[in-house]
Design a protein around this motif. Structure first.
Motif, PDB file in Angstrom:
ATOM      1  N   UNK A   1       0.853  -1.196   0.000  1.00 34.67           N
ATOM      2  CA  UNK A   1       0.000   0.000   0.000  1.00 34.67           C
ATOM      3  C   UNK A   1       0.893   1.252   0.000  1.00 34.67           C
ATOM      4  N   UNK A   2       0.316   2.410  -0.275  1.00 31.05           N
ATOM      5  CA  UNK A   2       1.120   3.639  -0.351  1.00 31.05           C
ATOM      6  C   UNK A   2       1.901   3.903   0.941  1.00 31.05           C
ATOM      7  N   UNK A   3       3.160   4.306   0.745  1.00 34.21           N
ATOM      8  CA  UNK A   3       4.035   4.644   1.874  1.00 34.21           C
ATOM      9  C   UNK A   3       4.484   6.091   1.713  1.00 34.21           C
ATOM     10  N   UNK A   4       4.151   6.895   2.691  1.00 36.03           N
ATOM     11  CA  UNK A   4       4.554   8.304   2.764  1.00 36.03           C
ATOM     12  C   UNK A   4       5.872   8.336   3.539  1.00 36.03           C
ATOM     13  N   UNK A   5       6.962   8.688   2.878  1.00 35.01           N
ATOM     14  CA  UNK A   5       8.251   8.793   3.583  1.00 35.01           C
ATOM     15  C   UNK A   5       8.348  10.194   4.158  1.00 35.01           C
ATOM     16  N   UNK A   6       8.439  10.263   5.473  1.00 32.43           N
ATOM     17  CA  UNK A   6       8.331  11.523   6.213  1.00 32.43           C
ATOM     18  C   UNK A   6       9.667  11.921   6.841  1.00 32.43           C
ATOM     19  N   UNK A   7      10.709  12.004   6.024  1.00 35.05           N
ATOM     20  CA  UNK A   7      12.041  12.291   6.562  1.00 35.05           C
ATOM     21  C   UNK A   7      12.148  13.645   7.258  1.00 35.05           C
ATOM     22  N   UNK A   8      11.319  14.602   6.873  1.00 38.47           N
ATOM     23  CA  UNK A   8      11.343  15.924   7.512  1.00 38.47           C
ATOM     24  C   UNK A   8      10.366  15.995   8.693  1.00 38.47           C
ATOM     25  N   UNK A   9       9.678  14.899   8.975  1.00 35.39           N
ATOM     26  CA  UNK A   9       8.721  14.781  10.087  1.00 35.39           C
ATOM     27  C   UNK A   9       7.548  15.763   9.984  1.00 35.39           C
ATOM     28  N   UNK A  10       7.244  16.221   8.780  1.00 30.50           N
ATOM     29  CA  UNK A  10       6.149  17.171   8.608  1.00 30.50           C
ATOM     30  C   UNK A  10       4.790  16.534   8.908  1.00 30.50           C
ATOM     31  N   UNK A  11       4.558  15.331   8.382  1.00 29.31           N
ATOM     32  CA  UNK A  11       3.282  14.672   8.639  1.00 29.31           C
ATOM     33  C   UNK A  11       3.216  14.169  10.079  1.00 29.31           C
ATOM     34  N   UNK A  12       4.330  13.669  10.574  1.00 25.77           N
ATOM     35  CA  UNK A  12       4.372  13.220  11.977  1.00 25.77           C
ATOM     36  C   UNK A  12       4.004  14.374  12.905  1.00 25.77           C
ATOM     37  N   UNK A  13       4.526  15.557  12.620  1.00 21.11           N
ATOM     38  CA  UNK A  13       4.184  16.738  13.422  1.00 21.11           C
ATOM     39  C   UNK A  13       2.706  17.107  13.269  1.00 21.11           C
TER      40      UNK A  13
END
Length: 147
Positions: free
Chosen positions: A92-104
């Motif tokens: 399934x789609x994987x959003x790579x959040x290296x800048x932690x924007x979505x996590x934030x």
């Protein structure tokens, strides 16, 4: 994130794997499970087969998005993320959040973590950690029954 909060916009990715998805494609159609994981998280890898089973069991009734949240600089290696995703059969789609924007945006600090949104895009359930997959499935079923 508080319950009944709207799903944050899926923006700020380093890269998408397995295809990009927008909120407009998700909200209004069917419930969505967004799970956070990391390549350096042993617990994430241990529980991933159960997450994949959930995806298969509810493939016609539930959207699923993975968010890779790095826990260290080493976790930002996109090739490493691709390898681990392939090994654990994350299709399934994987959003790579290296800048932690979505996590934030989710105010998320944990991996693994699970957010279940109803078809209107409102948060209905959150849990973190490796146990509690039965509870997660129970909440998914409750939300599906409302549709």
């Amino acid at each position: 994130m508080k319950l009944r909060s709207p799903m944050p916009e899926l923006m700020g990715e380093t890269k998408w794997l397995n295809g990009a998805v927008s909120n407009q494609e998700l909200v209004g159609k069917k419930p969505t499970l967004i799970h956070f994981w990391s390549v350096s998280c042993h617990l994430c890898k241990e529980i991933m087969p159960e997450v994949i089973q959930l995806k298969e069991r509810y493939k016609n009734e539930l959207n699923m998005i993975a968010v890779h949240m790095p826990r260290s600089y080493e976790d930002t290696d996109v090739d490493k993320i691709k390898k681990v995703a392939k090994k654990y059969k994350i299709s399934h789609p994987i959003f790579i959040d290296n800048a932690l924007k979505l996590s934030d945006a989710f105010e998320n600090e944990y991996v693994p973590a699970y957010y279940v949104f109803d078809k209107f895009g409102l948060l209905r359930h959150f849990q973190s950690g490796g146990s509690g997959m039965k509870m997660l499935e129970k909440r998914i079923n409750k939300i599906l029954a409302e549709n």
